[in-house]
Design a protein around this motif. Sequence first.
Motif, PDB file in Angstrom:
ATOM      1  N   GLY A  79      25.506  -6.792 -39.777  1.00 57.97           N
ATOM      2  CA  GLY A  79      24.599  -7.732 -40.435  1.00 57.97           C
ATOM      3  C   GLY A  79      23.251  -7.089 -40.712  1.00 57.97           C
ATOM      4  N   TYR A  80      22.743  -6.422 -39.697  1.00 55.95           N
ATOM      5  CA  TYR A  80      21.415  -5.816 -39.874  1.00 55.95           C
ATOM      6  C   TYR A  80      21.440  -4.766 -40.959  1.00 55.95           C
ATOM      7  N   LEU A  81      22.453  -3.898 -40.923  1.00 58.64           N
ATOM      8  CA  LEU A  81      22.510  -2.804 -41.904  1.00 58.64           C
ATOM      9  C   LEU A  81      22.591  -3.369 -43.316  1.00 58.64           C
ATOM     10  N   ALA A 122      15.685 -15.947 -31.531  1.00 61.27           N
ATOM     11  CA  ALA A 122      15.270 -16.756 -30.396  1.00 61.27           C
ATOM     12  C   ALA A 122      16.316 -16.651 -29.309  1.00 61.27           C
ATOM     13  N   ASN A 123      15.842 -16.509 -28.104  1.00 56.00           N
ATOM     14  CA  ASN A 123      16.768 -16.519 -26.975  1.00 56.00           C
ATOM     15  C   ASN A 123      16.268 -17.515 -25.949  1.00 56.00           C
ATOM     16  N   LEU A 124      17.223 -18.248 -25.393  1.00 57.18           N
ATOM     17  CA  LEU A 124      16.863 -19.251 -24.406  1.00 57.18           C
ATOM     18  C   LEU A 124      16.614 -18.569 -23.068  1.00 57.18           C
ATOM     19  N   ARG A 125      15.541 -18.956 -22.449  1.00 54.80           N
ATOM     20  CA  ARG A 125      15.267 -18.496 -21.085  1.00 54.80           C
ATOM     21  C   ARG A 125      14.899 -19.725 -20.253  1.00 54.80           C
ATOM     22  N   VAL A 126      15.140 -19.641 -18.945  1.00 52.29           N
ATOM     23  CA  VAL A 126      14.763 -20.748 -18.053  1.00 52.29           C
ATOM     24  C   VAL A 126      13.717 -20.224 -17.083  1.00 52.29           C
ATOM     25  N   LEU A 174       9.843  -6.955 -31.739  1.00 55.68           N
ATOM     26  CA  LEU A 174      10.627  -7.443 -30.596  1.00 55.68           C
ATOM     27  C   LEU A 174      12.060  -7.720 -31.008  1.00 55.68           C
ATOM     28  N   SER A 175      12.517  -7.051 -32.086  1.00 56.43           N
ATOM     29  CA  SER A 175      13.874  -7.334 -32.584  1.00 56.43           C
ATOM     30  C   SER A 175      14.942  -6.918 -31.596  1.00 56.43           C
ATOM     31  N   PHE A 176      14.619  -6.043 -30.647  1.00 58.30           N
ATOM     32  CA  PHE A 176      15.553  -5.713 -29.575  1.00 58.30           C
ATOM     33  C   PHE A 176      15.129  -6.413 -28.292  1.00 58.30           C
ATOM     34  N   ARG A 177      14.179  -7.336 -28.390  1.00 61.06           N
ATOM     35  CA  ARG A 177      13.580  -8.071 -27.279  1.00 61.06           C
ATOM     36  C   ARG A 177      12.870  -7.164 -26.305  1.00 61.06           C
ATOM     37  N   HIS A 178      12.766  -7.614 -25.038  1.00 60.65           N
ATOM     38  CA  HIS A 178      11.934  -6.916 -24.076  1.00 60.65           C
ATOM     39  C   HIS A 178      12.390  -7.291 -22.681  1.00 60.65           C
ATOM     40  N   ALA A 180      14.365  -7.243 -18.986  1.00 57.63           N
ATOM     41  CA  ALA A 180      15.665  -6.983 -18.334  1.00 57.63           C
ATOM     42  C   ALA A 180      16.813  -6.948 -19.330  1.00 57.63           C
ATOM     43  N   HIS A 181      16.743  -7.761 -20.367  1.00 55.12           N
ATOM     44  CA  HIS A 181      17.864  -7.822 -21.318  1.00 55.12           C
ATOM     45  C   HIS A 181      17.586  -7.058 -22.604  1.00 55.12           C
ATOM     46  N   PHE A 182      16.613  -6.117 -22.567  1.00 54.81           N
ATOM     47  CA  PHE A 182      16.337  -5.300 -23.742  1.00 54.81           C
ATOM     48  C   PHE A 182      17.665  -4.733 -24.237  1.00 54.81           C
ATOM     49  N   CYS A 183      17.872  -4.716 -25.564  1.00 58.40           N
ATOM     50  CA  CYS A 183      19.166  -4.314 -26.140  1.00 58.40           C
ATOM     51  C   CYS A 183      19.587  -2.925 -25.655  1.00 58.40           C
ATOM     52  N   VAL A 184      20.758  -2.856 -25.010  1.00 56.24           N
ATOM     53  CA  VAL A 184      21.257  -1.568 -24.523  1.00 56.24           C
ATOM     54  C   VAL A 184      21.591  -0.640 -25.692  1.00 56.24           C
ATOM     55  N   GLY A 185      21.937  -1.252 -26.831  1.00 54.59           N
ATOM     56  CA  GLY A 185      22.338  -0.429 -27.962  1.00 54.59           C
ATOM     57  C   GLY A 185      21.204  -0.082 -28.903  1.00 54.59           C
TER      58      GLY A 185
HETATM   59  C1  HEM Z   1      20.223  -3.677 -35.342  1.00 59.99           C
HETATM   60  C2  HEM Z   1      21.147  -3.849 -34.431  1.00 59.99           C
HETATM   61  C3  HEM Z   1      20.950  -4.625 -33.139  1.00 59.99           C
HETATM   62  C4  HEM Z   1      20.041  -5.615 -32.846  1.00 59.99           C
HETATM   63  C5  HEM Z   1      18.955  -6.190 -33.748  1.00 59.99           C
HETATM   64  C6  HEM Z   1      20.289  -6.013 -31.466  1.00 59.99           C
HETATM   65  C7  HEM Z   1      19.547  -6.994 -30.808  1.00 59.99           C
HETATM   66  C8  HEM Z   1      19.756  -7.335 -29.481  1.00 59.99           C
HETATM   67  C9  HEM Z   1      18.921  -8.288 -28.768  1.00 59.99           C
HETATM   68  C10 HEM Z   1      17.778  -9.076 -29.366  1.00 59.99           C
HETATM   69  C11 HEM Z   1      19.368  -8.342 -27.480  1.00 59.99           C
HETATM   70  C12 HEM Z   1      18.742  -9.138 -26.334  1.00 59.99           C
HETATM   71  C13 HEM Z   1      19.331 -10.426 -26.176  1.00 59.99           C
HETATM   72  C14 HEM Z   1      18.600 -11.169 -25.044  1.00 59.99           C
HETATM   73  O1  HEM Z   1      17.423 -10.968 -24.845  1.00 59.99           O
HETATM   74  O2  HEM Z   1      19.283 -11.950 -24.412  1.00 59.99           O
HETATM   75  C15 HEM Z   1      20.510  -7.449 -27.391  1.00 59.99           C
HETATM   76  C16 HEM Z   1      21.237  -7.266 -26.246  1.00 59.99           C
HETATM   77  C17 HEM Z   1      22.350  -6.444 -26.202  1.00 59.99           C
HETATM   78  N1  HEM Z   1      22.784  -5.572 -27.173  1.00 59.99           N
HETATM   79 FE1  HEM Z   1      22.010  -5.351 -29.026  1.00 59.99          FE
HETATM   80  N2  HEM Z   1      21.331  -5.281 -30.950  1.00 59.99           N
HETATM   81  C18 HEM Z   1      21.760  -4.411 -31.930  1.00 59.99           C
HETATM   82  C19 HEM Z   1      22.761  -3.481 -31.819  1.00 59.99           C
HETATM   83  C20 HEM Z   1      23.529  -3.281 -30.673  1.00 59.99           C
HETATM   84  C21 HEM Z   1      24.559  -2.273 -30.532  1.00 59.99           C
HETATM   85  C22 HEM Z   1      24.928  -1.264 -31.611  1.00 59.99           C
HETATM   86  C23 HEM Z   1      25.108  -2.437 -29.275  1.00 59.99           C
HETATM   87  C24 HEM Z   1      26.226  -1.694 -28.578  1.00 59.99           C
HETATM   88  C25 HEM Z   1      26.744  -0.661 -28.900  1.00 59.99           C
HETATM   89  C26 HEM Z   1      24.399  -3.523 -28.643  1.00 59.99           C
HETATM   90  C27 HEM Z   1      24.671  -3.987 -27.358  1.00 59.99           C
HETATM   91  C28 HEM Z   1      23.923  -4.947 -26.705  1.00 59.99           C
HETATM   92  C29 HEM Z   1      24.238  -5.445 -25.360  1.00 59.99           C
HETATM   93  C30 HEM Z   1      25.415  -5.035 -24.495  1.00 59.99           C
HETATM   94  C31 HEM Z   1      23.243  -6.384 -25.037  1.00 59.99           C
HETATM   95  C32 HEM Z   1      23.115  -7.206 -23.741  1.00 59.99           C
HETATM   96  C33 HEM Z   1      22.025  -6.586 -22.891  1.00 59.99           C
HETATM   97  C34 HEM Z   1      21.745  -7.442 -21.651  1.00 59.99           C
HETATM   98  O3  HEM Z   1      21.956  -8.636 -21.686  1.00 59.99           O
HETATM   99  O4  HEM Z   1      21.271  -6.868 -20.684  1.00 59.99           O
HETATM  100  N3  HEM Z   1      23.447  -4.011 -29.502  1.00 59.99           N
HETATM  101  N4  HEM Z   1      20.722  -6.837 -28.619  1.00 59.99           N
END
Ligand code: HEM
Length: 231
Positions: A79-81, A122-126, A174-178, A180-185
Amino acid sequence: MRHAIALLTHDLLTALAPRPRPADLVAHFTRPLPLTVICDLLGTPRVDGDRLDAWDDAMRSVTAMTDAEVMAAVDEMTGYLAGLVHLLLEQPERYELLCREPALIPGAVEELLRYAQATVGANLRVSTEDVVLGGVTVREGEAVIALTSSANHDERVHHRPDLLDLTRDTPSHLSFRHGAHFCVGAQLARVQLQEALSGLVTHLPTLHPAGAPDWKRGQITRAPRTLPVGW
Ligand code: HEM
């Protein structure tokens, strides 16, 4: 994985170039790229989109990530790409700038991630304790929705936030947030977006929209299902 992703990008775009136009960029590029990358990452055999069910079975057998997480990661990436390419093609001078100055691509990827409201953001947090946010007390156990797409457009942080400026100096977002749950990918996503854009401006410098995209509805990611393009 950058070199392998660059090779994959080259192969996908070399296969696309001689195809009849208009062609669907989602089917031929923005979906197979992240799908194949996640296969390589998780060590499953490379599959094409049509054999997703086989891929799903293979996925179940090798990873601790739930199917939902894996599919969310692929959909998020796809979707992002597609969404970011669409943003670039909406105003041709944006794409032309990256063709002229490909060195801008890493910064442009961050700016596109900041600007594009590709997810509901948006992500829900408590709350685990009483906390004061912006002068308001949030009680322990109360739910909070962190509207990160709004933070990405905060004028106190970003000069003219509603302007997509591919030359913006160190755009933060903050598109990958911040936390503990910062996006692993996140790093893998960045490499894919950078290599995908580098490949497009190299292989298809005259890429342009060739019809209206068909947008997915009711999904967490705002993304085109199809993206008809010419070159
Ligand atoms: C542009 C592409 C991407 C965006 C914008 C994105 C965004 C996010 C965001 C916002 C979260 C945090 C969700 C939260 O705070 O609850 C997240 C978590 C996560 N993402 Fe991504 N993501 C992307 C690509 C990927 C890819 C390529 C992978 C794996 C190969 C991936 C694996 C994960 C996983 C496993 C989590 C859970 C992390 C956790 O809860 O600790 N993501 N992603």
